[in-house]
Design a protein around this motif. Structure first.
Motif, short mmCIF file in Angstrom:
data_model
loop_
_atom_site.label_atom_id
_atom_site.label_comp_id
_atom_site.label_asym_id
_atom_site.label_seq_id
_atom_site.Cartn_x
_atom_site.Cartn_y
_atom_site.Cartn_z
N THR A 99 17.61 -30.38 54.97
CA THR A 99 17.56 -29.07 54.32
C THR A 99 16.16 -28.58 54.02
N GLY A 100 15.18 -29.49 53.94
CA GLY A 100 13.84 -29.12 53.53
C GLY A 100 13.63 -29.25 52.04
N ALA A 101 14.70 -29.58 51.30
CA ALA A 101 14.55 -29.79 49.86
C ALA A 101 13.72 -31.05 49.65
N ASP A 102 12.74 -30.98 48.78
CA ASP A 102 11.85 -32.11 48.60
C ASP A 102 11.35 -32.13 47.16
N GLU A 103 10.73 -33.25 46.81
CA GLU A 103 10.11 -33.35 45.49
C GLU A 103 8.85 -34.20 45.64
N ASP A 104 7.74 -33.52 45.83
CA ASP A 104 6.46 -34.20 45.96
C ASP A 104 5.34 -33.18 45.74
N TYR A 105 4.13 -33.50 46.22
CA TYR A 105 3.00 -32.59 46.03
C TYR A 105 3.02 -31.44 47.03
N GLY A 106 3.67 -31.65 48.18
CA GLY A 106 3.81 -30.56 49.14
C GLY A 106 2.69 -30.40 50.13
N PHE A 107 1.87 -31.44 50.33
CA PHE A 107 0.87 -31.38 51.40
C PHE A 107 0.72 -32.77 51.98
N PHE A 108 0.11 -32.83 53.18
CA PHE A 108 -0.13 -34.14 53.77
C PHE A 108 -1.52 -34.14 54.40
N ILE A 109 -1.98 -35.35 54.74
CA ILE A 109 -3.39 -35.54 55.08
C ILE A 109 -3.56 -36.33 56.38
N LYS A 110 -4.78 -36.30 56.88
CA LYS A 110 -5.11 -36.98 58.13
C LYS A 110 -6.60 -37.34 58.12
N ALA A 111 -6.92 -38.54 58.60
CA ALA A 111 -8.32 -38.95 58.68
C ALA A 111 -9.00 -38.28 59.87
N ALA A 112 -10.18 -37.75 59.65
CA ALA A 112 -10.96 -37.12 60.71
C ALA A 112 -12.43 -37.12 60.27
N ALA A 113 -13.32 -36.83 61.23
CA ALA A 113 -14.75 -36.82 60.95
C ALA A 113 -15.36 -35.50 61.36
N LEU A 114 -16.42 -35.14 60.67
CA LEU A 114 -17.18 -33.95 61.04
C LEU A 114 -18.33 -34.29 61.99
N ASP A 115 -18.59 -35.59 62.18
CA ASP A 115 -19.67 -36.01 63.06
C ASP A 115 -19.43 -35.56 64.49
N LYS A 116 -20.48 -35.15 65.16
CA LYS A 116 -20.41 -34.74 66.57
C LYS A 116 -20.89 -35.85 67.51
N ARG B 172 -14.12 -25.42 81.79
CA ARG B 172 -15.02 -26.12 80.89
C ARG B 172 -15.79 -25.09 80.09
N TYR B 173 -16.05 -25.41 78.85
CA TYR B 173 -16.86 -24.50 78.06
C TYR B 173 -17.79 -25.28 77.15
N ALA B 174 -18.64 -24.59 76.48
CA ALA B 174 -19.79 -25.21 75.82
C ALA B 174 -19.43 -26.34 74.87
N THR B 175 -18.27 -26.25 74.24
CA THR B 175 -17.93 -27.26 73.23
C THR B 175 -17.13 -28.42 73.80
N ASP B 176 -16.90 -28.46 75.11
CA ASP B 176 -16.07 -29.52 75.70
C ASP B 176 -16.59 -30.92 75.39
N GLU B 177 -17.89 -31.13 75.58
CA GLU B 177 -18.45 -32.46 75.37
C GLU B 177 -18.29 -32.89 73.92
N SER B 178 -18.55 -31.97 73.02
CA SER B 178 -18.38 -32.26 71.60
C SER B 178 -16.92 -32.58 71.28
N ASN B 179 -16.01 -31.81 71.88
CA ASN B 179 -14.58 -32.04 71.65
C ASN B 179 -14.14 -33.41 72.16
N GLN B 180 -14.69 -33.83 73.30
CA GLN B 180 -14.35 -35.14 73.84
C GLN B 180 -14.79 -36.25 72.91
N ARG B 181 -15.98 -36.10 72.32
CA ARG B 181 -16.43 -37.10 71.36
C ARG B 181 -15.54 -37.11 70.12
N GLN B 182 -15.16 -35.92 69.69
CA GLN B 182 -14.28 -35.83 68.53
C GLN B 182 -12.91 -36.44 68.84
#
Length: 488
Positions: free
Chosen positions: A116-133, A450-460
């Motif tokens: 149903t989608g009925a829930d009781e919690d904080y209402g958000f979820f998280i994921k590990a990621a980095a800003l490093d290029k 291919r575009y300018a950010t492809d290499e950065s995206n591959q590292r990410q």
């Protein structure tokens, strides 16, 4: 009656006597020696889980006799944990179920929330990621993946793209100790916590959040992005709940039609699945008019169910006349809405894209050009219908789905046409987010190229692979699957 016309798992009561009563002299039923100690409620739960699973499990032939399996041997600190341990043992008998851990047990309340989608919690979820290029990846944070609008975090203004700096004044990093804290905060018994978030601009905001009941919205975001003659509808769809999800989808596509979209991007990157009937409704909105009346997919069950041999299940209300024959369980397209001119659709996907989400992709492929952007999907061409036992619900895998082209065995998931990292540090609709940006590039140029950010995206992308083990320690607590529910 077709199985997908019947809602199971809601308001179904298994009587104590029904759960353990011997139905025939076969080897799959428990002994009925009345001289032994009277069975406990836990014994009956364990027996019932075994007996119903033996009857409906898609791979039921791998489950041994009652005596050989001995369901009452499984224990736990609670009856639920004991039942979960028993289901884990059943999963271990089938390689695909063992690999993905599809089949599961939950409380009846947890089952109702899934549907149903009925829930009781904080209402958000998280994921590990980095800003490093580039290496070393040392700025790893737990970013907010999504927020439900009516939830405590949604009403407090939490946004996708923020990351958690502290919880209860303890710094949160990318390590086992932080994951332990996060699991306790999100899935433990505590009801409130103090969060410090860091926004995209580097500023911070502290807020106290308390878990509360709310109904989750399936549609997290919509927009129409105009570039020249192209009008692209963009929709982020996070869970296939029931009737509420269908209403949200109809509203979104009515808006798309009124604005004259001629391209569509569907973001399923965090969608773990849900109701197949809601998937049906979504597919009907996307599909071209030429698909109307054509086969969408067929449910396939084990040979016992197909042959009508399910004596225990027949005793449950509403199951006495259910047919599991393929001919009675084939869904056809019933074109809906006014978006009729789409010849292709772009799906943004990830390793979290599972089950009913993959069903949607698989069903549309024979009828239109389907492009996938992101990472390989989860791989779940199978599903279940919940069976209530006392205050619990068991979800043993009970069917697989086959599309009109015969595609059914995608246990390794669907590989993307364009490999792209999840720009989890950017909010929904940001056209510089790698996945959405790739879709818009294809729409405007006719190629991912291919575009300018492809290499950065591959590292990410490579970095995100490194983070997956710890992410999985959180994701294992989340529902992944598709289930059959009645369309209301």
């Amino acid at each position: 009656m077709k199985i997908y016309q019947y809602l199971v798992g809601l308001s179904l009561v298994v009587m104590l006597g029904l759960s353990c009563k011997k139905s025939n002299p076969g080897t799959t039923t428990p002994p009925t020696d009345t001289t032994t100690v009277k069975a406990t409620a836990k014994d009956l739960l364990m027996d019932s889980l075994y007996l119903y699973t033996k009857e409906v499990y898609l791979w039921h032939e791998v489950i041994p006799s009652y005596a050989a399996f001995n369901p009452r041997q499984y224990t736990g600190s609670t009856d639920l944990i004991a039942a979960q341990n028993e289901m884990t043992a059943i999963r271990a008998l089938q390689p695909q179920d063992k690999k993905h851990g599809y089949s599961f047990v939950t409380t009846q309340a947890g089952s109702d929330a899934i549907q149903t989608g009925a829930d009781e919690d904080y209402g958000f979820f998280i994921k590990a990621a980095a800003l490093d290029k580039a290496l070393p990846y040392d700025s790893v944070h737990w970013f907010v993946e999504y927020v439900y609008k009516a939830s405590p975090s949604g009403t407090a203004g939490v946004q996708r793209g923020w990351y958690i700096s502290k919880i209860n004044n303890t710094a949160i990093g990318y390590d086992d100790a932080s994951v332990t804290i996060l699991n306790d905060i999100f899935f433990g018994t505590g009801t409130s916590a103090s969060f410090t978030f860091t926004k995209q601009d580097g500023s911070t905001v502290a807020m106290n959040l308390t878990k509360a009941a709310f109904t989750a919205n399936s549609v997290l975001y919509t927009d129409v992005i105009t570039a020249g003659a192209k009008k692209t509808g963009y929709i982020v769809f996070n869970q296939f709940f029931g009737a509420g999800s269908v209403t949200e989808l109809n509203t979104a596509f009515t808006d798309f039609a009124s604005k004259g979209i001629n391209e569509l991007v569907v973001d399923l990157r965090y969608n773990h699945g849900g109701s197949t009937s809601t998937q049906d409704a979504f597919a009907d909105l996307i599909a071209p008019a030429s698909a109307n009346g054509q086969t969408m997919y067929t449910y396939m069950f084990n040979d016992s169910l197909t042959a009508g041999k399910f004596p225990l299940l027949k005793r449950k209300p509403g199951f006495s006349n259910v047919s599991f024959l393929p001919a009675d369980n084939t869904q056809t397209f019933e074109k809906a809405g006014s978006v009729n001119i789409l010849s292709r659709v772009f799906f943004i996907v990830s390793g979290e894209t599972a089950s009913a989400s993959e069903l949607l992709i698989n069903n549309l492929r024979p009828y239109m050009d389907v492009k996938l952007i992101g990472d390989t999907t989860y791989g779940k061409p199978v599903g279940f219908f919940p069976i209530s036992i006392f205050n619990y619900a068991i979800y043993p895998i009970s069917f697989k789905t086959v599309n009109s082209a015969g595609s059914a065995e995608y246990y390794d998931g669907f590989a993307p046409d364009k490999l792209s990292p999840d720009g989890v540090n950017k909010n929904w609709g940001d056209q510089t987010e790698p996945c959405l940006g790739a879709a818009l590039k294809y729409i405007s140029t006719g190629s991912f190229g291919r575009y300018a950010t492809d290499e950065s995206n591959q590292r990410q992308m490579a970095a995100q692979k490194l983070y997956q083990p710890l992410n999985s320690k959180l994701y294992d607590n989340k529902f992944t699957g598709m289930f059959v529910v009645k369309q209301r």
